[in-house]
Design a protein around this motif. Structure first.
Motif, PDB file in Angstrom:
ATOM      1  N   UNK A 158       0.730  -1.119  -0.029  1.00  0.00           N
ATOM      2  CA  UNK A 158      -0.059  -0.020   0.021  1.00  0.00           C
ATOM      3  C   UNK A 158       0.716   1.288  -0.061  1.00  0.00           C
ATOM      4  N   UNK A 159       1.891   1.103   0.673  1.00  0.00           N
ATOM      5  CA  UNK A 159       2.752   2.352   0.876  1.00  0.00           C
ATOM      6  C   UNK A 159       3.365   2.817  -0.408  1.00  0.00           C
ATOM      7  N   UNK A 160       4.032   1.538  -1.127  1.00  0.00           N
ATOM      8  CA  UNK A 160       4.447   1.687  -2.496  1.00  0.00           C
ATOM      9  C   UNK A 160       3.459   2.290  -3.442  1.00  0.00           C
ATOM     10  N   UNK A 161       2.260   1.731  -3.158  1.00  0.00           N
ATOM     11  CA  UNK A 161       1.192   2.009  -4.250  1.00  0.00           C
ATOM     12  C   UNK A 161       0.975   3.695  -4.213  1.00  0.00           C
ATOM     13  N   UNK A 162       0.953   4.235  -3.032  1.00  0.00           N
ATOM     14  CA  UNK A 162       0.653   5.715  -2.768  1.00  0.00           C
ATOM     15  C   UNK A 162       1.887   6.529  -3.223  1.00  0.00           C
ATOM     16  N   UNK A 163       3.065   5.785  -3.284  1.00  0.00           N
ATOM     17  CA  UNK A 163       4.200   6.631  -3.667  1.00  0.00           C
ATOM     18  C   UNK A 163       4.356   6.634  -4.960  1.00  0.00           C
ATOM     19  N   UNK A 164       3.851   5.404  -5.590  1.00  0.00           N
ATOM     20  CA  UNK A 164       3.914   5.120  -7.165  1.00  0.00           C
ATOM     21  C   UNK A 164       2.772   6.167  -7.627  1.00  0.00           C
ATOM     22  N   UNK A 165       1.893   6.327  -6.993  1.00  0.00           N
ATOM     23  CA  UNK A 165       0.764   7.425  -7.577  1.00  0.00           C
ATOM     24  C   UNK A 165       1.247   8.730  -7.742  1.00  0.00           C
ATOM     25  N   UNK A 166       2.470   9.068  -7.380  1.00  0.00           N
ATOM     26  CA  UNK A 166       3.086  10.291  -7.618  1.00  0.00           C
ATOM     27  C   UNK A 166       3.214  10.576  -8.986  1.00  0.00           C
ATOM     28  N   UNK A 167       3.438   9.482  -9.981  1.00  0.00           N
ATOM     29  CA  UNK A 167       3.705   9.530 -11.103  1.00  0.00           C
ATOM     30  C   UNK A 167       2.467  10.314 -12.057  1.00  0.00           C
ATOM     31  N   UNK A 168       1.545  10.272 -11.213  1.00  0.00           N
ATOM     32  CA  UNK A 168       0.036  10.544 -11.754  1.00  0.00           C
ATOM     33  C   UNK A 168       0.342  12.381 -12.029  1.00  0.00           C
ATOM     34  N   UNK A 169       1.001  12.772 -10.835  1.00  0.00           N
ATOM     35  CA  UNK A 169       1.248  14.292 -10.649  1.00  0.00           C
ATOM     36  C   UNK A 169       2.456  14.851 -10.981  1.00  0.00           C
TER      37      UNK A 169
END
Length: 267
Positions: A161-172
């Motif tokens: 889950x933590x990896x997902x949240x940091x990976x979502x940074x690529x959206x922005x």
């Protein structure tokens, strides 16, 4: 689940195919372990009592080995995977496939960690059990190992889950690789991968122990080492489950928001 297991088998075969890459990973881990052991040897040789914050030299060696075992379970890399899919434009294809993209990432991550768990984690756990059984009893060592595996299972979910949240940074962000590399160092520090959190000054230690990151490595390692009472284990286990629920909720919320603002670069 059936489609996820199909991804798992496929990725597991892919991991087994690139043997040179895996051998290089093992050598990196071995060299890192030897270097850390040399450093701890120098640190403890300079102390008069041979004990630092309740840990003697044998225990810090065990801590280092157990933390290395725990790390094998955390080789998920789903943060870099999702960032790469967004920046390469592959996410556009992933979203129209008849399987959840997050489910695919999860089983891919488990496949990546399976090889290192089988070849490194399992033999190391057996070695630690044998050592602990000589110090106390086989029953105690086995019970700690079983509890360790249960806690690590939750830790894997938390790490995912933590990896997902940091990976979502690529959206922005147009370029997120540096941010993800910073995340790796940041989590290594707060999770106790670099050194036991017990060795920090009390004011800093109190803060670190209140973060969710200690439940990824420090908590399961200290349980296996036998440094926590049953009451502390139950309390921390409950808190770990609560943190996991919070991060699952955050992942769902951020995913629903991010998917609406996606910008595909390349493709």
């Amino acid at each position: 689940m059936k489609k996820g297991l199909a991804y798992y088998r496929f990725c597991l075969k892919a991991e087994a195919k690139y043997r040179v890459n895996f051998i290089a990973y093992l050598l990196h881990g071995f060299i890192q372990l030897v270097a850390v052991l040399f450093i701890w040897n120098l640190v403890y040789s300079s102390t008069d009592s041979g004990v630092i914050e309740g840990l003697n030299y044998q225990e810090i060696i065990l801590y280092t080995i157990i933390s290395m075992i725990t790390t094998q379970f955390m080789v998920l890399d789903n943060d870099f995977q999702i960032a790469g899919d967004i920046q390469d434009g592959n996410l556009a294809y992933e979203l129209v496939r008849p399987v959840s993209y997050i489910t695919k990432l999860f089983f891919q991550g488990i496949a990546r960690s399976t090889t290192s768990i089988v070849l490194v984690g399992v033999p190391s756990i057996i070695g630690v059990i044998i050592y602990l059984s000589q110090q106390e009893s086989l029953a105690i060592a086995l019970s700690r190992a079983c509890l360790f595996l249960i806690i690590v299972t939750l830790s894997v979910g938390l790490m995912f889950c933590v990896n997902l949240l940091f990976g979502y940074s690529a959206f922005y962000l147009n370029y997120s690789w540096g941010f993800l590399l910073f995340k790796g160092t940041f989590i290594s520090l707060l999770s106790g991968a670099l050194f036991p959190l017990a060795m920090l000054p009390e004011s800093i230690r109190g803060f670190f122990l209140k973060t969710p990151f200690q439940y990824m490595l420090y908590f399961p390692t200290m349980v296996f080492l036998g440094k926590l009472s049953p009451e502390e284990i139950v309390t921390n286990l409950i808190i770990q489950v609560i943190w996991l629920g919070i991060f699952i909720l955050l992942c769902v919320v951020f995913w629903r928001h991010a998917i609406k603002t996606i910008t595909i670069n390349g493709g």
